[in-house]
Design an enzyme around this catalytic site. Structure first.
Site, short mmCIF file in Angstrom:
data_model
loop_
_atom_site.label_atom_id
_atom_site.label_comp_id
_atom_site.label_asym_id
_atom_site.label_seq_id
_atom_site.Cartn_x
_atom_site.Cartn_y
_atom_site.Cartn_z
N ASP A 19 34.30 51.26 -67.05
CA ASP A 19 34.36 52.25 -68.13
C ASP A 19 35.77 52.84 -68.24
OD1 ASP A 19 34.26 53.83 -65.86
OD2 ASP A 19 32.63 55.12 -66.57
N SER A 20 36.69 52.41 -67.35
CA SER A 20 38.12 52.69 -67.54
C SER A 20 38.59 52.16 -68.88
CB SER A 20 38.93 52.06 -66.41
OG SER A 20 38.63 50.69 -66.26
N ASP A 65 30.04 48.54 -65.61
CA ASP A 65 29.79 49.96 -65.38
C ASP A 65 28.72 50.50 -66.30
OD1 ASP A 65 31.36 50.95 -63.31
OD2 ASP A 65 33.10 51.33 -64.60
N LYS A 83 27.08 48.86 -62.07
CA LYS A 83 27.69 49.84 -61.16
C LYS A 83 27.42 51.25 -61.67
CE LYS A 83 32.42 50.30 -60.65
NZ LYS A 83 32.71 51.70 -61.05
N GLU A 111 27.86 55.58 -60.57
CA GLU A 111 28.58 56.55 -59.74
C GLU A 111 27.62 57.61 -59.21
OE1 GLU A 111 31.78 58.31 -61.98
OE2 GLU A 111 32.64 56.37 -62.51
N GLU A 146 36.33 54.90 -54.01
CA GLU A 146 37.60 55.18 -54.69
C GLU A 146 38.25 56.40 -54.04
OE1 GLU A 146 37.32 55.23 -58.95
OE2 GLU A 146 39.31 56.12 -59.21
O1 KIV Z 1 36.15 51.76 -64.48
C1 KIV Z 1 36.87 51.31 -63.56
O2 KIV Z 1 37.94 50.72 -63.78
C2 KIV Z 1 36.43 51.51 -62.18
C3 KIV Z 1 37.36 51.09 -61.09
C4 KIV Z 1 38.54 51.97 -61.01
C5 KIV Z 1 36.67 50.99 -59.79
O3 KIV Z 1 35.34 52.00 -61.97
NA NA Z 2 34.40 52.97 -63.73
#
Ligand code: KIV
Ligand code: NA
Length: 265
Positions: A45-46, A84, A112, A114, A181
């Site tokens: 989600d980055s 994510d 994934k 959090e 992280e």
């Molecule tokens: O969204 C992302 O890029 C991440 C990584 C930094 C682990 O969750």
């Molecule tokens: Na992320």
């Protein structure tokens, strides 16, 4: 090349062989990562920041995640794809199941999420329904406003012990990979030894089973000052594919991350 699977990553952990992950959001870069030998790809989600220009990951939607996961899937030959679950797409177990199903149908091999102990019921539900789960702990960027910024986590003993306890709970609930992280290197090492599943780190020291970086950061095209854990691999006249391959080499031979990329307690 045969497809990378969870059991392959598990075998690599047992053998002490490092594996790599990079974030990716489209088909062409996925193809280049396949050529360079990157085992796992994270549709992170980055993308809210590096693709959409948002100032956090909070605005990213499940539809955005599905769009990019499908693009990565079309470009992929054999890497293992994690996707994510975005902010508030897993606030209850049933909502998580519906949204995880969308990502799996878009082409993800694993989702994934959090969080810590509160996620255990969700992880159990997804896991029982056949959806592999990666739990992301330590600095969890979807909670940035609660955490008061992008800060190193698990620095004192109580905080470190809590991360260990939550990790064990999530593995017991069925998590197949853990991602940490921004935690001290020593903690990254002890957590990696304490859990049976493969561990991926970013700013978590050199001793996790795998490493991940945001693609744009490791190509040196980040906007603004890079985080301490970032290294630019697009140097020495390399092509982009060569930069990915150099990252794979440096993770596998233990050159990356160096002490300058890691945190102390
Ligand atoms: O969204 C992302 O890029 C991440 C990584 C930094 C682990 O969750
Ligand atoms: Na992320």
């Amino acid at each position: 090349v045969s497809p990378i699977t969870l059991s392959k990553l598990q075998r690599m952990k047992q053998a002490g062989e490092k594996f790599t992950c990079l974030t990716c959001y489209d088909a062409t870069f996925t193809h280049a990562m396949n050529k360079a030998g990157v085992e796992t790809i994270l549709v992170g989600d980055s993308l809210g920041m590096v693709v959409q220009g948002q100032d956090s990951t909070l605005p990213v939607s499940i539809d955005d995640m599905c769009y990019h996961t499908a693009a990565v899937k079309r470009g992929n030959s054999h890497a293992f794809i994690l996707a994510d679950m975005p902010f508030m797409s897993y606030s209850s177990p049933n909502q998580a199941l519906d949204n995880a199903a969308k990502l799996m149908q878009a082409g993800a091999n694993m989702v994934k999420l959090e969080g810590g102990s509160w996620l255990a019921d969700t992880v159990r539900l997804l896991s029982e329904r056949g959806i592999p789960v990666c739990a992301h702990l330590g600095l969890t960027p979807q909670a940035v406003h609660k955490l008061g910024g992008y800060k190193v986590q698990g620095k004192d003993k109580a905080a470190a012990d809590l991360i260990l306890q939550e990790s064990l709970e999530l593995v017991a609930a069925g998590a197949d990979i853990l991602l940490y992280e921004c935690i001290p290197s020593e903690l990254g090492k002890s957590l990696t030894q304490a859990v049976s599943v493969p561990v991926i780190g970013i700013g978590a020291g050199a001793d996790t089973d795998g490493q991940v970086l945001v693609m744009h950061d490791m190509l040196g095209i980040n906007i603004g000052r890079p985080a301490r854990f970032v290294k630019n691999f697009l140097t020495n006249g390399r092509t982009i594919t060569d930069a990915f391959a150099a990252y794979v080499d440096e993770v596998k031979n233990g050159t990356f991350p160096a002490p300058e990329h890691t945190f102390d307690a």
